[in-house]
Design a protein around this motif. Structure first.
Motif, PDB file in Angstrom:
ATOM      1  N   TYR A   9     -31.132 -40.946  46.355  1.00  0.00           N
ATOM      2  CA  TYR A   9     -32.533 -41.200  46.028  1.00  0.00           C
ATOM      3  C   TYR A   9     -33.372 -40.055  46.585  1.00  0.00           C
ATOM      4  CZ  TYR A   9     -30.273 -45.814  46.260  1.00  0.00           C
ATOM      5  OH  TYR A   9     -29.405 -46.874  46.123  1.00  0.00           O
ATOM      6  N   VAL A  22     -40.235 -38.556  44.914  1.00  0.00           N
ATOM      7  CA  VAL A  22     -40.952 -37.627  44.052  1.00  0.00           C
ATOM      8  C   VAL A  22     -42.467 -37.820  44.151  1.00  0.00           C
ATOM      9  CG1 VAL A  22     -39.066 -37.318  42.421  1.00  0.00           C
ATOM     10  CG2 VAL A  22     -40.654 -39.218  42.093  1.00  0.00           C
ATOM     11  N   GLU A  45     -42.735 -43.475  44.532  1.00  0.00           N
ATOM     12  CA  GLU A  45     -41.623 -43.414  43.592  1.00  0.00           C
ATOM     13  C   GLU A  45     -40.442 -42.610  44.131  1.00  0.00           C
ATOM     14  OE1 GLU A  45     -42.997 -43.751  38.992  1.00  0.00           O
ATOM     15  OE2 GLU A  45     -43.396 -41.843  39.978  1.00  0.00           O
ATOM     16  N   TYR A  46     -39.249 -43.027  43.705  1.00  0.00           N
ATOM     17  CA  TYR A  46     -38.010 -42.296  43.980  1.00  0.00           C
ATOM     18  C   TYR A  46     -37.343 -41.962  42.652  1.00  0.00           C
ATOM     19  CZ  TYR A  46     -38.035 -43.513  48.971  1.00  0.00           C
ATOM     20  OH  TYR A  46     -38.354 -43.641  50.299  1.00  0.00           O
ATOM     21  N   GLU A  47     -36.530 -40.907  42.684  1.00  0.00           N
ATOM     22  CA  GLU A  47     -35.750 -40.548  41.508  1.00  0.00           C
ATOM     23  C   GLU A  47     -34.274 -40.679  41.847  1.00  0.00           C
ATOM     24  OE1 GLU A  47     -36.740 -37.399  38.265  1.00  0.00           O
ATOM     25  OE2 GLU A  47     -35.476 -36.393  39.763  1.00  0.00           O
ATOM     26  N   ARG A  50     -37.006 -42.819  37.379  1.00  0.00           N
ATOM     27  CA  ARG A  50     -37.870 -43.022  38.549  1.00  0.00           C
ATOM     28  C   ARG A  50     -38.071 -44.511  38.786  1.00  0.00           C
ATOM     29  NH1 ARG A  50     -42.543 -38.313  38.701  1.00  0.00           N
ATOM     30  NH2 ARG A  50     -41.109 -36.538  38.507  1.00  0.00           N
TER      31      ARG A  50
END
Length: 320
Positions: free
Chosen positions: A14, A17, A21-23, A30
């Motif tokens: 993870y 971003v 939020e995480y990508e 996301r």
């Protein structure tokens, strides 16, 4: 402890971003931070409905359906990321930390495999007249050496990775035409090139260490059939070690040379890297080291192409 509840694959990565939020590394997806927090607590031993009392059961079921559909959940034993018939044997915590036991075992392996292989080979050759090359024992020895060699080869990778602090997630077996073993780890977490190269080399070192021990056993243990059994088990591990030293993707020799050259980022897209002018320009700007890197990768690509043509030619000869 056996897995009792849904478990998110521990090797998912993870990256934040934005503030909320995480990508996910596996695909350009996301997810909000509260959802990622929920995911990371699915460790197989935690009841998902008790992770956060503020989340109702209907929402939790929706979360789990989404994760299952995306392929982020894993079975208790089966690992579909590695193959349809891949099964985990030992699970590790996946934390990037050193293990003192692994450091000792890795040091022993690195320092002892050469003298043990040399001494064992000398003893094995001395006992040459005591082997039955026409009986059935040698075939059993070859099969035993193959199964033990493949398993401990992967264990060698895992030990080296743990010794250098790389995350190791699991060790397991994979059933195909020939049963094999696998180690799921993130060796790229080790930034030192020599250490990362040794992680790839540890499997081959393990095979050569086993070969030396088996050859020595063939000399010291009495019995015509037993000596034949151990000699050919050792010979099989010699073959495994040599084969894995080949500069052919995805074998260890290829990973070792590209890591030493600093070209391991090109491993999975080597042909694309070679035909892109921007890649050549970027490497040539680094001076002689960049030029050497690109020429070496070009040579590796050429050898792989020749090897593939050679394999296709031999298959065609066999069937014609």
């Amino acid at each position: 402890m056996a897995q009792r509840y849904p478990m998110v694959k521990p090797w998912l990565e993870y990256h934040r971003v934005s503030d909320g939020e995480y990508e996910i590394d596996e695909e350009p997806l996301r997810l909000p931070d509260y959802f990622v927090d929920f995911m990371q607590k699915l460790d197989g031993n935690t009841n998902p409905y008790k992770i956060d009392p503020s989340i109702d059961k209907r929402t939790v079921r929706a979360y789990l359906r989404f994760l299952s559909k995306k392929g982020y959940l894993r079975d208790g034993v089966r690992n579909r990321d590695v193959g349809r018939l891949a099964f985990s044997v030992v699970k590790f915590d996946g934390k990037p930390k050193q293990s003192k036991t692994a450091v000792l075992l890795n040091s022993f392996l690195a320092l002892s495999w050469v003298p043990i292989l040399v001494c064992g080979s000398v003893l094995g050759v001395k006992a040459w007249n005591n082997y039955d090359v026409f009986g059935d024992t040698y075939m059993i020895g070859l099969l035993f050496g193959l199964l033990i060699g493949l398993s401990l080869h992967e264990a060698g990778h895992a030990i080296a990775a743990k010794a250098y602090g790389a995350p190791v997630y699991e060790f397991g077996i994979r059933i195909s035409l020939i049963p094999t073993a696998y180690t799921l780890m993130k060796e790229t977490a080790v930034k030192n090139r020599l250490k990362r190269t040794h992680i790839y080399a540890a499997g081959v070192e393990t095979n050569f260490l086993l070969a030396g021990l088996f050859f020595a056993a063939a000399y010291f243990i009495p019995g015509y059939g037993i000596r034949t059994f151990f000699f050919y088990a050792g010979l099989e591990n010699i073959l495994l070690g040599v084969a894995n030293f080949c500069f052919f993707l995805p074998l260890d020799g290829f990973k070792m040379i590209t890591t030493l050259l600093g070209a391991d980022e090109m491993v999975w897209s080597m042909l694309i890297a070679l035909i892109m002018p921007s890649t050549w320009k970027e490497q040539l700007e680094k001076g002689p080291s960049g030029l050497a890197r690109m020429l070496s990768v070009s040579f590796l690509q050429l050898t792989q192409s020749i090897a593939l043509i050679w394999i296709i030619y031999n298959v065609a000869v066999i069937f014609t």
